[in-house]
Each structure stands twice: as structure tokens, then as C-alpha cells.
Design a protein around this motif. Structure first.
Motif, mmCIF file in Angstrom:
data_model
loop_
_atom_site.group_PDB
_atom_site.id
_atom_site.type_symbol
_atom_site.label_atom_id
_atom_site.label_comp_id
_atom_site.label_asym_id
_atom_site.label_seq_id
_atom_site.Cartn_x
_atom_site.Cartn_y
_atom_site.Cartn_z
ATOM 1 N N GLU A 136 -49.090 92.422 20.198
ATOM 2 C CA GLU A 136 -49.480 91.123 20.740
ATOM 3 C C GLU A 136 -50.870 90.703 20.291
ATOM 4 O O GLU A 136 -51.699 91.542 19.941
ATOM 5 C CB GLU A 136 -49.492 91.152 22.277
ATOM 6 N N LEU A 138 -53.916 89.456 22.195
ATOM 7 C CA LEU A 138 -54.377 89.405 23.580
ATOM 8 C C LEU A 138 -55.286 88.210 23.831
ATOM 9 O O LEU A 138 -55.274 87.619 24.912
ATOM 10 C CB LEU A 138 -55.110 90.697 23.948
ATOM 11 N N CYS A 203 -58.364 93.777 28.372
ATOM 12 C CA CYS A 203 -57.708 95.041 28.023
ATOM 13 C C CYS A 203 -57.373 95.843 29.275
ATOM 14 O O CYS A 203 -56.307 96.467 29.362
ATOM 15 C CB CYS A 203 -58.597 95.856 27.091
ATOM 16 N N LYS A 206 -54.417 94.255 30.862
ATOM 17 C CA LYS A 206 -53.208 94.567 30.114
ATOM 18 C C LYS A 206 -52.732 95.974 30.430
ATOM 19 O O LYS A 206 -51.516 96.216 30.593
ATOM 20 C CB LYS A 206 -53.475 94.415 28.615
ATOM 21 N N LYS A 209 -50.735 96.091 33.415
ATOM 22 C CA LYS A 209 -49.545 95.242 33.330
ATOM 23 C C LYS A 209 -49.686 93.930 34.107
ATOM 24 O O LYS A 209 -48.728 93.389 34.643
ATOM 25 C CB LYS A 209 -48.306 96.008 33.788
ATOM 26 N N TYR A 211 -51.201 91.272 32.550
ATOM 27 C CA TYR A 211 -51.568 90.307 31.523
ATOM 28 C C TYR A 211 -50.544 90.353 30.401
ATOM 29 O O TYR A 211 -50.090 91.432 30.012
ATOM 30 C CB TYR A 211 -52.967 90.642 30.979
ATOM 31 N N THR A 212 -50.179 89.197 29.888
ATOM 32 C CA THR A 212 -49.259 89.124 28.767
ATOM 33 C C THR A 212 -49.862 88.258 27.678
ATOM 34 O O THR A 212 -50.304 87.127 27.936
ATOM 35 C CB THR A 212 -47.899 88.527 29.183
ATOM 36 N N GLY A 213 -49.910 88.792 26.476
ATOM 37 C CA GLY A 213 -50.468 88.057 25.353
ATOM 38 C C GLY A 213 -49.408 87.278 24.599
ATOM 39 O O GLY A 213 -48.385 86.874 25.159
ATOM 40 N N GLN A 234 -43.305 86.694 28.122
ATOM 41 C CA GLN A 234 -43.144 87.315 29.440
ATOM 42 C C GLN A 234 -41.780 87.009 30.052
ATOM 43 O O GLN A 234 -41.157 87.853 30.687
ATOM 44 C CB GLN A 234 -44.251 86.834 30.380
#
Length: 249
Positions: A136, A138, A203, A206, A209, A211-213, A234
Motif C-alpha cells: 500500500e 500509506l 505506521c 496501521k 489495523k 488505518y487503510t492506505g 478497505q
């Protein structure tokens, strides 16, 4: 020349940059016949000083020096209507992080015609010996009038390792190791610098879990040219392909 006289070799005037290199601005006329020797002597001096890179800015009125400069190993970097920028990189371990004890992510520059997702994989491999696959984006940062007054894009990428045994690049990397993300984030440098602090927080999020890039999706034009669309994956159940199938990446 007498035995007691020491020959003084003239060097090109230069200024230090923020990345352990020097910038040369050719402003006064230089005899193209003596320029090669001046350049060679200057490069030798800069190597001894441990300079990481040499940038030469040649205004258009000094275009007669381009051939001699290229013969010494320089390559075109960018051009403007009134000047041409050439660059030579020397292999030294230096930079603003040298000797600071700061641990940073592997970084690098995208080659011309190279997708940045491919560049991220290549740079990690070159610096650490770790094979990876791209996952991903980010985050990314855009800045203007930065290095040589050019716009710049910095992409923070997440990669998945395929192996874990580090083989660092000795020419550029002093040390490499695996570090818990919490320890990376807690470094004083990351706490004090706003940009690095935000990246560390992303980071951390992420890793938890939360956060989704943006994942890459290869797309092909009618001419067969491949490019990548980056999107948040997502909840891909709301996206379908042309044959009405869920979109997966």
C-alpha cells in the motif's frame, strides 16, 4: 618550476548543500580548454572531503562546457529555459543523519519511467537485501520549491517482506536491522519533527489495523500501456469489474 615551489591547482567554486554534497554554479566565463582539468582537480578534492554528490548548474551562455562535463561522468538532471543541471553521485556514507543514531526508513529516488511502487521494492532490495512485494501507499507529501526549486513528492509505502536476512549495502548503509514499530516511533527525532511524527503515527495506526492506505490496481489502455490506479481497498464489495465481479487487488 623550482624544487622549493609547490604548484597550486585552482578549484571550482562551490557551496555545500544539505545532503552532504556540493553545488557548483558556473557564473563567470571559463576557458573550455582548461575547464576539464579544473573539474577533475575539484572532483578529487571533493572525494577526499567525503562529499556525497556534485551538482553543476550550467547557464545557457556556458553551454560550451557541457561536453567536457559529461565526459567526466556527469549526467543530465533537469533543464530550464536558461540553464541545464547535471549531476554526479559519489559513493560515500554521509547525509544529515550520519552520526546521529537516528534509524530511518530506506529511501530513494524513482528512475525515469519507473513506477514508484516498483522503485520502493528496488530501493529496499538495494539497501538491505530484503526482497519484498508492494502492499500500500500509506501517505504522501507534496512540496514545492524544495531541492533546486523543484516540486517533490514523497511516498510512504508499506511492503511485505519475502525474506528476513539482511544484507546491507556497504557503500551507502552503515547499519540495518529489524525494529519494533513502537521503538521506531519513540525516537526523539520522530517526536520533534512534525512530518516524521505524523508518519510514525500512521505506521503505528496501521500496525493496530486502524488505518487503510491505497493499494495499486494495474490498468491497461487501448494501446496496451500499463499504469496503476491507487485506491482504498478497505471495502471492495462496493466496487465491481466490467463483468460484474467484486474487485480484488
Amino acid at each position: 618550476m623550482s624544487e622549493n615551489r609547490v604548484e597550486q591547482v585552482e578549484l571550482l567554486s562551490s557551496d555545500n548543500d544539505s545532503y552532504g554534497g556540493v553545488v557548483v554554479k558556473i557564473e563567470q566565463p571559463v576557458d573550455p580548454k582548461i575547464f576539464p582539468s579544473l573539474l577533475r582537480a575539484s572532483i578529487s578534492q571533493w572525494r577526499q572531503q567525503g562529499k556525497k554528490g556534485v551538482w553543476i548548474k550550467l547557464p545557457i551562455e556556458h553551454a560550451n562546457l557541457v561536453e567536457a562535463t559529461v565526459k567526466e561522468g556527469f549526467r543530465y538532471h533537469h533543464a530550464e529555459p536558461d540553464y541545464l543541471m547535471l549531476v554526479l553521485v559519489v559513493q560515500e556514507i554521509s547525509g544529515k543523519f550520519k552520526g546521529t543514531g537516528v534509524w530511518k526508513f530506506p529511501t530513494g529516488v524513482v528512475n525515469e519511467g519507473e513506477d514508484f511502487c516498483t522503485a520502493a521494492i528496488r530501493e529496499v532490495k538495494e539497501e538491505t537485501g530484503i526482497d519484498t512485494e508492494f502492499v500500500e501507499v500509506l501517505a504522501f507529501r507534496q512540496s514545492h520549491k524544495s531541492f533546486f526549486s523543484k516540486s517533490d513528492l514523497l511516498f510512504i509505502c508499506m511492503l511485505k517482506p519475502r525474506n528476513f536476512d539482511i544484507e546491507k549495502q556497504n557503500l551507502e548503509i552503515e547499519a540495518a536491522k529489524w525494529m519494533p514499530i513502537e521503538d521506531y516511533s519513540a525516537q526523539p527525532f520522530n517526536q520533534k519533527q512534525e512530518l516524521f511524527n505524523y508518519v510514525a503515527k500512521i505506521c503505528l495506526s496501521k500496525s493496530q489495523k486502524n488505518y487503510t492506505g491505497f493499494s495499486p490496481l494495474a490498468t491497461t489502455t487501448g494501446s496496451g500501456k500499463v499504469s496503476y490506479l491507487y485506491f482504498n481497498n478497505q471495502d471492495n464489495n462496493h466496487l465491481v469489474t466490467s463483468d460484474n465481479q467484486p474487485l480484488k487487488v
